[in-house]
Scaffold this active site. Sequence first.
Site, PDB file in Angstrom:
ATOM      1  CG  ASP A  31      -1.872  -1.154   1.263  1.00 11.05           C
ATOM      2  OD1 ASP A  31      -2.277  -1.590   0.172  1.00 11.05           O
ATOM      3  OD2 ASP A  31      -2.205  -1.618   2.360  1.00 11.05           O
ATOM      4  CE1 TYR A  91       4.294  -7.176   4.926  1.00 12.15           C
ATOM      5  CE2 TYR A  91       4.188  -9.400   5.788  1.00 12.15           C
ATOM      6  CZ  TYR A  91       3.908  -8.490   4.800  1.00 12.15           C
ATOM      7  OH  TYR A  91       3.248  -8.882   3.676  1.00 12.15           O
TER       8      TYR A  91
END
Length: 152
Positions: A31, A91
Amino acid sequence: VQDALEDAFRLYLPYEMSTSQLRLRVAGRTDKGVHARGQVIAVDLLQQLQDPEWKIMQSLNSRLPIDVSVSSCCPCSSTFQPRLNVVRKQYSYTMRYRKLVLDGKGEPLPACKGGPYSMQTAFDSPILWKCPWPLDESKLESTCQFLIGRHD
């Protein structure tokens, strides 16, 4: 990122390729505002490149914006699918926060009212999250455990 990579390839290649011909296969997309390290892409070219891998990387990186870079490259099969052949994803999140400080009565001392920009330095990465609120360090590790695991 994909547009930047496609533009860099088109500028580097010794022959013309249209956007529809230059097809990138990617491991995933992020994103806006989310950054990926180690993102894998594969690209179909009209012919095998003759330059050594270091020169391809150097040429692409010289044409990419500062926040996008190619860290390695190698030939791959036209059947290689980065999204399907992914082994793992990891992540990480980086933040700066104010430590919760208590007064003699056990009450929290007030934090600066300057907001997140009062914590900013000229050397901060654009992906650093600056949390202006005081956080209790004793609760951070247990709270972060909610982020660990398999999520979809």
